[in-house]
Design a protein around this motif. Structure first.
Motif, PDB file in Angstrom:
ATOM      1  N   ARG A 168      72.010  69.146  22.790  1.00 42.21           N
ATOM      2  CA  ARG A 168      72.562  67.924  23.388  1.00 42.21           C
ATOM      3  C   ARG A 168      74.076  67.842  23.242  1.00 42.21           C
ATOM      4  O   ARG A 168      74.644  66.774  23.014  1.00 42.21           O
ATOM      5  N   ILE A 169      74.732  68.988  23.307  1.00 42.90           N
ATOM      6  CA  ILE A 169      76.188  68.990  23.166  1.00 42.90           C
ATOM      7  C   ILE A 169      76.803  68.542  24.488  1.00 42.90           C
ATOM      8  O   ILE A 169      76.562  69.159  25.530  1.00 42.90           O
ATOM      9  N   PRO A 170      77.543  67.444  24.484  1.00 44.20           N
ATOM     10  CA  PRO A 170      78.056  66.905  25.747  1.00 44.20           C
ATOM     11  C   PRO A 170      79.226  67.737  26.290  1.00 44.20           C
ATOM     12  O   PRO A 170      79.846  68.504  25.556  1.00 44.20           O
ATOM     13  N   SER A 174      80.598  72.948  24.163  1.00 44.94           N
ATOM     14  CA  SER A 174      79.783  73.141  25.369  1.00 44.94           C
ATOM     15  C   SER A 174      80.449  74.143  26.306  1.00 44.94           C
ATOM     16  O   SER A 174      79.894  74.517  27.316  1.00 44.94           O
ATOM     17  N   ARG A 175      81.675  74.552  25.967  1.00 43.63           N
ATOM     18  CA  ARG A 175      82.431  75.403  26.895  1.00 43.63           C
ATOM     19  C   ARG A 175      82.600  76.829  26.348  1.00 43.63           C
ATOM     20  O   ARG A 175      83.692  77.356  26.260  1.00 43.63           O
ATOM     21  N   GLY A 176      81.479  77.431  25.970  1.00 46.94           N
ATOM     22  CA  GLY A 176      81.530  78.808  25.478  1.00 46.94           C
ATOM     23  C   GLY A 176      81.754  79.795  26.614  1.00 46.94           C
ATOM     24  O   GLY A 176      81.578  79.465  27.779  1.00 46.94           O
ATOM     25  N   PHE A 177      82.144  80.991  26.243  1.00 48.19           N
ATOM     26  CA  PHE A 177      82.367  82.028  27.252  1.00 48.19           C
ATOM     27  C   PHE A 177      81.043  82.671  27.638  1.00 48.19           C
ATOM     28  O   PHE A 177      80.186  82.898  26.796  1.00 48.19           O
ATOM     29  N   SER A 229      79.254  61.991  12.908  1.00 49.59           N
ATOM     30  CA  SER A 229      78.227  62.098  13.933  1.00 49.59           C
ATOM     31  C   SER A 229      78.311  63.477  14.574  1.00 49.59           C
ATOM     32  O   SER A 229      79.388  64.036  14.720  1.00 49.59           O
ATOM     33  N   GLU A 230      77.162  64.019  14.876  1.00 48.41           N
ATOM     34  CA  GLU A 230      77.068  65.290  15.601  1.00 48.41           C
ATOM     35  C   GLU A 230      76.044  65.062  16.696  1.00 48.41           C
ATOM     36  O   GLU A 230      75.054  64.360  16.480  1.00 48.41           O
ATOM     37  N   PRO A 231      76.265  65.673  17.863  1.00 48.95           N
ATOM     38  CA  PRO A 231      75.323  65.432  18.963  1.00 48.95           C
ATOM     39  C   PRO A 231      73.881  65.799  18.597  1.00 48.95           C
ATOM     40  O   PRO A 231      72.942  65.220  19.120  1.00 48.95           O
TER      41      PRO A 231
END
Lengths: 345, 799
Positions: free
Chosen positions: B528-530, B536-539, B646-648
């Motif tokens: 649930r990483i926004p 959320s923007r890995g290669f 907080s963590e997603p």
């Protein structure tokens, strides 16, 4: 006087008899009260000293006091004996089955490759090499071109490469750190580069991710003899005893000459034609190495006329597999508790 | 590459056994991976001659043959349809052994006894040499009763050699023979010289021209066979091709392959009548141009590919494969043979892009010898003449745009000695001359050599040193520990931090794992990483092996959770704690290309419903894992601050943010129950992740004062709002407690009956002390009373 002496003797005799039969701290306490308590026999006799004629009092007093000390010492000695006996009795009933499982956490466990990597690092640090790192996401220049591998060169077929959507690639070896280190620190240089590398390959003996440890030594007048000495020392250290080695000619674009090092099969030393470890050859391929190509030195900003050097690249996964007798490379990266703990935890 | 030992010995007589030669070749750089004896299982096979052939008296699908064996005759039953009377065939008598190990015997087929067997190509272990279905018909000229192995030269062995990419010159018998001559003492070289072809004679074929329109082809030669008969190759050729791993097609195509194996120069045969024009132009392909190769595959070409065209129509993908439109067929009457030099990188690029690794592209990619391009055509000419039944013309049409100079490379005493610790230039020169390097000048300190064009890999002095070194043998170089140590080797902060933390973790029951750096991209969703989160923007890999391994991880959590899943799926029930140290890959900030960050992460799972003896002691929760995190950081002398975070993927009420000197350095959490449900992990799972870089500066370990005077203890119990973290109450106590407050311990937390809603009661034990003396009770009472008043003023309700 005689009466007193007789009484003292009588008390001593009774007391000692009763002491011998006192078996618990309670009965001991009762004895103490009976003789030394406020109304104890001895106490009363001491009080009754006043009734004696004055000339007899000192001798009687001394005799009574001696008796008192004697009784106290005997009580003390007896009480120690009883306490010990009571402790022993209690310990005998207060029993813990030490073969029951432990409570709390035990030792976790190490990963064979990380462990082996650390051992390899220590061996080379002992020979004056320092640890260097470089990125795992690399560019074409550092991974190939600066290592004398131009685009479309067939040598690229030796290393099937993963590419990323940002135009970069996953390094196929730890060698790109050679050029980075040369540019950063110059010569002379002694580094090792432990790390992960990636190739597009997957089967029982190939994993798309594996480990490498690169080494580089640059100095004036470096010889193949130095390379051999360094790596032979390493092999002896990692496998726990000196092993025979042989250096075969090979090819890597970034070394000239290029060699591969085989070591004597530590399982069979070449004596078992159906040895599973060396497949009967008697040799284990362990690493590739060579004298650093002058082009690579130039890319690293080092004058190849003044300096030269050697480099090697080895697979700690393979070393770990040999060391621990493992056969499937891929299970190393699946995190099976049953594998990593040898079945127990 | 597969090399026939007998064939090789026609070019270089080797005075060693194949095994000994293989050993020597391997040590000097041509790794011999295996030695096969393809016909070694065959036993007792001979040549038989079919004297009479009749249909089986009871079964029309069988034949009965009378086979002559050089004296005796036997009767054999066969189902093969291809036999004629007079044919010679391989024959195995009862007791002989065929390729698959079967021992032959007598059999009866519907009352006709069959003694032994007439054999097919497959049954003698060479399916590739069959030119028709059925029994293998042997060439004329063999005598009945002759030993089959000898007659067909099958007592050969095949060396499977792995040739390094720099040694294109070894992809030929001539080249390999030269190498053997160089590396094997006592060997003698035969048949090295190639005859140059006749050039310029117009011949009988009318031809309009050759044009080189792309520098990727600097030399192109064409010769013609105006009249050919297409048929199977002679048996000897078929056997040699089979031994070399090449499929036999027909006599023309086989001829080009056979000669290629000899000289290393790939050849191509065009059906002359099917060429669109009597003209050939070599040009670069246009982007998107389509072409169908002779294997029937359609390809979309790219700029940079090289095409052979005729009359404007592509007829071959240069150096890779010919076109279907001009390939040799059973109807072919006349042939044009191409021999050319194509730039290695051009062919390599095309072949790699199209995934077409052919014998030709393999050789062109590694560089063919330009001096053999045209002589190879005269080799072919000679071969075809011997085959007969063809009309061939030796004259070659040539166009070239470049000439090849022989390189000259010096070898100096100084450099050779530097590397090999050996400086005998005279010996070195002898070694190099065996490899066809010509010494053209010599002084005491330096020799200069002229390099044959076949050795494109030799270009600098170091290359010559390697040749000398490997031929002399690296065992002759001594071994020494490198002198001149300039300083101590350093493990460095990163390794040091990693090691301490890893040992601390293992001591606390964590099991070390290593997982792949690439993960299933679905993890971003599963956790649930926004989109706003950089994680959320890995290669992404553009060419992953599978989708499961196509995204570079931005957190170590997926690998750990996946390992947990793997263990659970395999039936693991016990509590398990896992950790990994590794890099994560994040988008770069401020002009960085990307960021790689070394992390340590761990998960703990309390095990499945299972009766465990001391169970309560093994159950983890966020606070027990907090102790682990503190211990790990403590191994570096660091104590992070914990605050509600907080963590997603973290339980909203059970997540801590960790900071070191105000900078975030990780998290500690209980994974969201919903996520665990989706991952089919029966919860809870506690997890933490630490940035190892922030633990790199090891805090100097500090020691305290020795306490010689005992402290005096007082308790304090107060009521604070639930929203107020315990740490902040402690901070107030410390601040207000005065300089003699030595230590405080929270020993009770209570909320419920008797305490107002929204608040809780916290009870602390306080130790007051002075390093120099024992405090008196009255003194402590006064200080403690002051603290209580201060707390009341601050708003705490004291109990």
């Amino acid at each position: 006087m005689e009466t007193i002496n007789a009484k003292i003797a009588n008390i001593r005799e009774n007391m000692m008899q009763e002491l011998d039969s006192a078996g618990s701290s309670e009965s001991l306490q009762a004895l103490r009260v009976r003789y030394l308590g406020k109304r104890g026999e001895l106490t009363q006799m001491l009080r009754s000293l006043g009734n004696l004629p004055p000339e007899k009092r000192p001798a009687a007093g001394q005799a009574l006091n001696e008796l008192r000390q004697e009784i106290e010492a005997a009580l003390e000695a007896r009480s120690l004996l009883i306490a010990r006996a009571e402790d022993e009795a209690r310990e005998a009933t207060d029993f813990v089955d030490v073969t029951l499982p432990p409570r709390g956490r035990g030792w976790g466990g190490f990963h064979p490759v990380v462990q082996t990597m650390n051992e390899i690092i220590d061996i080379f640090v002992g020979m004056g090499f320092s640890v260097a790192y470089g990125p795992e996401i690399e560019d074409d220049f550092h991974n190939f071109e600066a290592l004398n591998i131009p685009p479309h060169h067939p040598a690229r077929d030796m290393q099937d490469t993963f590419y990323l959507d940002n135009g970069r690639l996953l390094r196929t070896h730890t060698s790109p750190v050679e050029v980075r280190a040369m540019l950063r620190w110059g010569a002379p240089l002694r580094i090792i580069v432990p790390g992960k590398v990636y190739r597009r390959d997957s089967d029982q003996t190939h994993s798309p991710m594996f480990h490498q440890l690169e080494g580089l030594l640059i100095d004036e007048d470096v010889s193949l003899a130095d390379l051999k000495g360094c790596l032979n020392t390493f092999v002896g250290a990692i496998f726990g005893r000196p092993l025979d080695s042989r250096f075969r000619a090979s090819y890597f674009p970034f070394t000239e000459p290029s060699l591969e090092m085989d070591v004597e099969c530590f399982a069979c030393s070449g004596r078992n034609p159906s040895c599973r470890i060396c497949k009967g050859t008697g040799w284990l391929e362990i690493l590739g190495c060579g004298m650093t190509h002058p082009n690579v030195l130039r890319y690293g900003g080092i004058d190849p006329d003044r300096y030269n050097g050697f480099a090697w690249g080895m697979g700690p996964d393979r070393v770990a597999m040999l060391k621990y007798g493992l056969t499937d490379l891929r299970v190393l990266f699946e995190g099976h508790g049953s594998f990593l703990t040898g079945g127990g935890y | 590459m597969r090399i026939s030992w007998k064939w090789l010995n026609e070019f270089c007589k080797i005075p060693l056994s194949p095994e000994e030669a293989a050993e020597r070749l391997t040590v000097t750089g041509c790794e011999v991976e295996s030695i096969e004896r393809p016909c070694s299982t065959l036993k007792g096979l001979i040549v038989g001659k079919v004297e009479k052939l009749q249909v089986h008296p009871e079964r029309s699908d069988l034949f009965v043959a009378e086979v002559e064996l050089g004296g005796p005759r036997v009767q054999c039953v066969t189902a093969a349809q291809n036999l004629r009377e007079g044919d010679t065939v391989p024959y195995g008598a009862p007791g002989s052994v065929i390729a698959d190990g079967t021992v032959l015997g007598k059999r009866t087929f519907d009352s006709v006894v069959s003694v032994g067997m007439m054999l097919s190509a497959e049954e003698i272990g060479l399916p590739g040499i069959a030119d028709e279905f059925g029994i293998l018909r042997l060439p004329a000229g063999l005598t009945a009763g002759e030993d089959l192995i000898k007659a067909l030269n099958l007592d050969d062995c095949i060396l499977e050699i792995s040739i390094t990419p720099n040694r294109g010159d070894l992809l030929s018998l001539i080249g390999l023979a030269r190498e053997c001559y160089g590396v094997i003492e006592g060997s003698t070289l035969e048949k090295q010289e190639l005859k140059p072809p006749r050039i310029g004679d117009p011949g009988s074929v009318s031809w309009d021209g050759l044009t080189l329109a792309d520098p990727g082809c600097p030399l192109y030669g064409l010769s013609f066979a105006p009249s050919v008969q297409i048929r199977p190759s002679p048996m000897g050729t078929r056997i040699r091709l089979a031994f070399s791993g090449i499929r036999s097609i027909n006599n023309i195509v086989d001829a080009t392959n056979y000669i290629m194996l000899v000289t290393g120069q790939p050849l191509h045969a065009f059906d002359l009548d099917r060429l669109p024009a009597r003209e050939i132009t070599v040009r670069g392909a246009r982007e998107g141009e389509r072409f169908r190769t002779l294997d029937g595959q359609d390809h979309t070409l790219a700029e940079g590919d090289l095409l052979i065209t005729s009359g404007g129509i592509p007829v071959a993908l240069a150096g890779v494969m010919g076109g279907e439109n001009s390939e040799i067929t059973a109807e072919t009457k006349s042939v044009a043979f191409e021999s050319a030099f194509f730039e290695p990188l051009r062919v390599s690029r095309t072949a790699r892009r199209l995934g077409m690794g052919t014998e030709a592209s393999y050789r062109f990619s590694r560089g063919v010898d330009p001096s053999r391009v045209l002589p190879t055509l005269s080799c072919l000419f000679e071969y075809l003449l011997k085959d007969g039944a063809h009309q061939v013309e030796e004259n070659v049409r040539v166009v070239s745009s470049r000439s090849w100079e022989k390189r000259r490379i010096p070898l100096t005493r100084r450099k050779m000695h530097r590397v090999l610790l050996w400086d005998d230039l005279e010996q070195a020169s002898k070694i190099l001359q065996k490899l066809d390097l010509k010494e053209i000048s010599a002084t005491g300190e330096k020799r200069v050599f002229e390099i044959p064009t076949s050795r494109a890999d030799l270009s600098i002095e170091e290359d010559l040193i390697e040749e000398v070194g490997r031929l002399r043998g690296y065992e002759s170089v001594p071994s020494r520990i490198p002198p001149l140590l300039h300083g101590t080797g350093r493990v460095g902060d990163e390794v040091e931090a990693h090691r301490r933390i890893r040992v601390a973790a293992m001591s606390r029951g964590f099991l070390e794992i290593v997982t792949y750096s690439f993960i299933n991209p679905k993890w971003v969703e599963w956790l649930r990483i926004p989109e706003t989160d950089p994680r959320s923007r890995g290669f992404r890999l553009t060419n992953p092996i599978s989708q499961d391994q196509s995204l570079m991880r931005t957190t170590l959590l997926p690998g750990l959770l996946q390992a947990l899943q793997t263990n659970l799926r395999s039936g693991w029930k016990d509590p398990i704690r896992l950790f990994e140290v590794g890099r994560v890959f994040l988008p770069g900030e401020e002009g960085e290309d990307h960021r790689e960050s070394l992390r340590m992460a761990g998960v703990s799972w309390n095990g499945k419903e299972r009766r465990i003896l001391h169970e309560p002691y093994l159950k983890d929760d966020v606070l027990s894992l907090k102790a682990d995190v503190l211990a790990l950081c403590g191994s570096r002398g660091q104590i992070p601050d914990f605050s509600a975070g907080s963590e997603p993927f973290g339980h909203a009420g059970q997540t801590a943010e960790l900071r070191l000197e105000g900078k975030p350095c990780g998290y500690l959490t209980s994974i969201k129950p919903g996520i665990l449900r989706e991952l089919e992990i029966p919860g809870p799972v506690f997890a933490f992740e630490l940035d190892i870089e922030s633990l790199l500066p090891e805090k100097g370990f500090r020691f305290g004062q020795v306490v010689r005077y005992p402290a005096v203890y007082r308790d304090i119990s107060l009521i604070a709002p639930l929203s107020r973290p315990a740490a902040s109450v402690e901070e107030d106590l410390r601040k207000l407690g005065g300089s003699l407050l030595r230590e405080l311990v929270l020993f009770d937390v209570y909320q419920g009956a008797g305490i107002p809603e929204g608040t809780r009661s916290l009870a602390f034990s306080l130790a007051y002390g002075d390093p120099g003396r024992t405090l008196r009770d009255e003194e402590v009472d006064a200080i403690h009373e002051q603290l209580r008043r201060n707390l009341s003023e601050k708003g705490y309700i004291l109990r």
